[in-house]
Design a protein around this motif. Structure first.
Motif, PDB file in Angstrom:
ATOM      1  N   THR A   1       0.839  -1.189   0.000  1.00  7.64           N
ATOM      2  CA  THR A   1       0.000   0.000   0.000  1.00  7.64           C
ATOM      3  C   THR A   1       0.876   1.242   0.000  1.00  7.64           C
ATOM      4  OG1 THR A   1      -0.160  -0.107   2.411  1.00  7.64           O
ATOM      5  CG2 THR A   1      -1.951  -1.104   1.171  1.00  7.64           C
ATOM      6  N   PRO A   2       0.389   2.328  -0.593  1.00  4.85           N
ATOM      7  CA  PRO A   2       1.217   3.534  -0.686  1.00  4.85           C
ATOM      8  C   PRO A   2       1.507   4.147   0.676  1.00  4.85           C
ATOM      9  CG  PRO A   2      -1.001   3.959  -1.518  1.00  4.85           C
ATOM     10  CD  PRO A   2      -0.910   2.501  -1.224  1.00  4.85           C
ATOM     11  N   ASN A   3       2.628   4.854   0.751  1.00  2.00           N
ATOM     12  CA  ASN A   3       3.054   5.591   1.942  1.00  2.00           C
ATOM     13  C   ASN A   3       3.235   4.690   3.161  1.00  2.00           C
ATOM     14  OD1 ASN A   3       2.877   8.034   0.417  1.00  2.00           O
ATOM     15  ND2 ASN A   3       0.671   7.988   0.738  1.00  2.00           N
ATOM     16  N   THR A   4       3.729   3.485   2.936  1.00  2.00           N
ATOM     17  CA  THR A   4       4.046   2.565   4.031  1.00  2.00           C
ATOM     18  C   THR A   4       5.452   2.027   3.823  1.00  2.00           C
ATOM     19  OG1 THR A   4       3.135   0.661   2.844  1.00  2.00           O
ATOM     20  CG2 THR A   4       1.648   1.834   4.342  1.00  2.00           C
ATOM     21  N   LYS A   5       5.993   1.397   4.873  1.00  2.00           N
ATOM     22  CA  LYS A   5       7.287   0.723   4.774  1.00  2.00           C
ATOM     23  C   LYS A   5       7.036  -0.753   4.565  1.00  2.00           C
ATOM     24  CE  LYS A   5      10.135   3.712   7.653  1.00  2.00           C
ATOM     25  NZ  LYS A   5      11.458   3.870   7.103  1.00  2.00           N
ATOM     26  N   VAL A   6       7.887  -1.372   3.759  1.00  2.00           N
ATOM     27  CA  VAL A   6       7.774  -2.801   3.532  1.00  2.00           C
ATOM     28  C   VAL A   6       9.174  -3.402   3.619  1.00  2.00           C
ATOM     29  CG1 VAL A   6       7.940  -2.634   1.012  1.00  2.00           C
ATOM     30  CG2 VAL A   6       6.835  -4.592   2.020  1.00  2.00           C
ATOM     31  N   LYS A   7       9.263  -4.566   4.252  1.00  2.00           N
ATOM     32  CA  LYS A   7      10.537  -5.280   4.326  1.00  2.00           C
ATOM     33  C   LYS A   7      10.549  -6.346   3.237  1.00  2.00           C
ATOM     34  CE  LYS A   7      12.796  -6.309   8.131  1.00  2.00           C
ATOM     35  NZ  LYS A   7      13.158  -6.917   9.415  1.00  2.00           N
ATOM     36  N   ILE A   8      11.610  -6.320   2.444  1.00  2.00           N
ATOM     37  CA  ILE A   8      11.757  -7.280   1.347  1.00  2.00           C
ATOM     38  C   ILE A   8      12.828  -8.285   1.738  1.00  2.00           C
ATOM     39  CG2 ILE A   8      12.349  -7.551  -1.084  1.00  2.00           C
ATOM     40  CD1 ILE A   8      11.683  -4.531  -1.371  1.00  2.00           C
ATOM     41  N   SER A   9      12.531  -9.560   1.563  1.00  2.00           N
ATOM     42  CA  SER A   9      13.504 -10.627   1.787  1.00  2.00           C
ATOM     43  C   SER A   9      13.737 -11.335   0.467  1.00  2.00           C
ATOM     44  CB  SER A   9      13.001 -11.633   2.821  1.00  2.00           C
ATOM     45  OG  SER A   9      12.830 -11.011   4.071  1.00  2.00           O
ATOM     46  N   TYR A  10      15.007 -11.540   0.132  1.00  2.00           N
ATOM     47  CA  TYR A  10      15.391 -12.155  -1.136  1.00  2.00           C
ATOM     48  C   TYR A  10      16.220 -13.399  -0.855  1.00  2.00           C
ATOM     49  CZ  TYR A  10      18.105 -12.817  -5.433  1.00  2.00           C
ATOM     50  OH  TYR A  10      18.711 -13.343  -6.534  1.00  2.00           O
ATOM     51  N   THR A  11      15.743 -14.547  -1.358  1.00  2.00           N
ATOM     52  CA  THR A  11      16.457 -15.809  -1.186  1.00  2.00           C
ATOM     53  C   THR A  11      16.781 -16.438  -2.535  1.00  2.00           C
ATOM     54  OG1 THR A  11      14.386 -17.024  -1.005  1.00  2.00           O
ATOM     55  CG2 THR A  11      15.395 -16.282   1.060  1.00  2.00           C
ATOM     56  N   GLY A  12      16.945 -15.612  -3.542  1.00  2.00           N
ATOM     57  CA  GLY A  12      17.178 -16.084  -4.898  1.00  2.00           C
ATOM     58  C   GLY A  12      18.594 -16.558  -5.143  1.00  2.00           C
ATOM     59  N   LYS A  13      19.002 -16.502  -6.419  1.00  2.00           N
ATOM     60  CA  LYS A  13      20.270 -17.112  -6.824  1.00  2.00           C
ATOM     61  C   LYS A  13      21.482 -16.496  -6.131  1.00  2.00           C
ATOM     62  CE  LYS A  13      21.000 -14.445 -11.076  1.00  2.00           C
ATOM     63  NZ  LYS A  13      21.143 -14.517 -12.512  1.00  2.00           N
ATOM     64  N   PHE A  14      21.471 -15.203  -5.829  1.00  2.00           N
ATOM     65  CA  PHE A  14      22.624 -14.592  -5.155  1.00  2.00           C
ATOM     66  C   PHE A  14      22.781 -15.123  -3.730  1.00  2.00           C
ATOM     67  CE2 PHE A  14      21.872 -10.683  -7.997  1.00  2.00           C
ATOM     68  CZ  PHE A  14      22.565 -11.274  -9.034  1.00  2.00           C
ATOM     69  N   PHE A  15      21.664 -15.337  -3.038  1.00  2.00           N
ATOM     70  CA  PHE A  15      21.721 -15.891  -1.682  1.00  2.00           C
ATOM     71  C   PHE A  15      22.171 -17.345  -1.739  1.00  2.00           C
ATOM     72  CE2 PHE A  15      19.637 -17.881   2.053  1.00  2.00           C
ATOM     73  CZ  PHE A  15      20.289 -17.164   3.050  1.00  2.00           C
ATOM     74  N   GLN A  16      21.665 -18.087  -2.704  1.00  2.00           N
ATOM     75  CA  GLN A  16      22.006 -19.501  -2.834  1.00  2.00           C
ATOM     76  C   GLN A  16      23.445 -19.700  -3.300  1.00  2.00           C
ATOM     77  OE1 GLN A  16      18.908 -20.834  -5.457  1.00  2.00           O
ATOM     78  NE2 GLN A  16      17.310 -20.435  -3.944  1.00  2.00           N
ATOM     79  N   ASP A  17      23.971 -18.768  -4.096  1.00  2.00           N
ATOM     80  CA  ASP A  17      25.348 -18.863  -4.585  1.00  2.00           C
ATOM     81  C   ASP A  17      26.369 -18.355  -3.574  1.00  2.00           C
ATOM     82  OD1 ASP A  17      24.287 -19.828  -6.904  1.00  2.00           O
ATOM     83  OD2 ASP A  17      24.569 -17.994  -8.058  1.00  2.00           O
ATOM     84  N   GLY A  18      25.916 -17.771  -2.477  1.00  2.00           N
ATOM     85  CA  GLY A  18      26.829 -17.291  -1.442  1.00  2.00           C
ATOM     86  C   GLY A  18      27.410 -15.917  -1.707  1.00  2.00           C
ATOM     87  N   SER A  19      26.732 -15.074  -2.436  1.00  2.00           N
ATOM     88  CA  SER A  19      27.204 -13.701  -2.652  1.00  2.00           C
ATOM     89  C   SER A  19      27.304 -12.992  -1.308  1.00  2.00           C
ATOM     90  CB  SER A  19      26.247 -12.939  -3.559  1.00  2.00           C
ATOM     91  OG  SER A  19      26.253 -13.472  -4.854  1.00  2.00           O
ATOM     92  N   THR A  20      28.265 -12.105  -1.193  1.00  2.00           N
ATOM     93  CA  THR A  20      28.455 -11.390   0.079  1.00  2.00           C
ATOM     94  C   THR A  20      27.683 -10.078   0.116  1.00  2.00           C
ATOM     95  OG1 THR A  20      30.475 -10.400  -0.789  1.00  2.00           O
ATOM     96  CG2 THR A  20      30.702 -12.406   0.529  1.00  2.00           C
ATOM     97  N   ASN A  21      27.560  -9.398  -1.017  1.00  2.00           N
ATOM     98  CA  ASN A  21      26.843  -8.130  -1.082  1.00  2.00           C
ATOM     99  C   ASN A  21      25.804  -8.186  -2.192  1.00  2.00           C
ATOM    100  OD1 ASN A  21      28.516  -7.055   0.898  1.00  2.00           O
ATOM    101  ND2 ASN A  21      29.963  -6.256  -0.594  1.00  2.00           N
ATOM    102  N   VAL A  22      24.590  -7.773  -1.861  1.00  2.00           N
ATOM    103  CA  VAL A  22      23.520  -7.691  -2.849  1.00  2.00           C
ATOM    104  C   VAL A  22      22.915  -6.298  -2.747  1.00  2.00           C
ATOM    105  CG1 VAL A  22      21.241  -8.558  -3.530  1.00  2.00           C
ATOM    106  CG2 VAL A  22      23.027 -10.153  -2.871  1.00  2.00           C
ATOM    107  N   TYR A  23      22.676  -5.694  -3.913  1.00  2.00           N
ATOM    108  CA  TYR A  23      22.118  -4.349  -3.983  1.00  2.00           C
ATOM    109  C   TYR A  23      20.789  -4.404  -4.711  1.00  2.00           C
ATOM    110  CZ  TYR A  23      26.973  -3.377  -2.936  1.00  2.00           C
ATOM    111  OH  TYR A  23      28.211  -3.376  -2.350  1.00  2.00           O
TER     112      TYR A  23
END
Length: 156
Positions: free
Chosen positions: A15-37
């Protein structure tokens, strides 16, 4: 809520004008990347572009984002090796749901009106409770079955 595989939000709807927390468990997390932007914007033309670094946790890479009053929330991700996860060249695009105008309270109530409404609500709850008790306990009193049941001794 999971809207797309490996993308999770901490809310049921955006919804507009709210904060949302995004969690990403895709290929960068599975490949062991250290920094994701995350690279995100709003609307069809990706207005208000922002680049933010996500924090690595046990639950994936996470970031908290302020949603603007636009129609869509769009983003893609990249890691420290400058590799992109852009949903197979389609980007991650999510609708931002606007509340219906009929659900928004437009009338201001003054304090005495609020107190009257609260008092009438409490009185109606008391009346409902009294009726419930009469329906349950009066038949027991009439039949003589009003004593509490005792637990049987379990001594062996």
């Amino acid at each position: 809520m999971e809207l797309v595989k490996n993308i999770f939000f901490n809310t049921d709807k955006l919804t507009p004008n709210t904060k949302v927390k995004i969690s990403y468990t895709g290929k960068f997390f599975q490949d062991g990347s250290t920094n994701v932007y995350i690279h995100y914007g709003f609307g069809n033309s990706w207005d208000n572009l922002v680049d933010g670094e996500m924090v690595k946790t046990e639950l994936g890479f996470q970031i908290e984002v302020d949603l603007l009053d636009k129609d869509t929330f769009n983003f893609c991700l990249k890691n420290e090796k400058n590799e992109w996860d852009n949903n197979n060249n389609h980007n991650y695009i999510f609708l931002i749901e606007h509340p219906e105008a009929s659900l928004v309270l437009l009338e201001d109530f003054d304090v005495p009106t609020i107190r009257r409404l609260r008092k009438s609500y409490i009185i109606s709850k008391k009346i409902k409770l009294a009726i419930y008790k009469m329906l349950i306990y009066v038949p027991r009193l009439i039949s003589g079955n009003y004593k509490k049941k005792r637990k049987a001794d379990t001594n062996v």
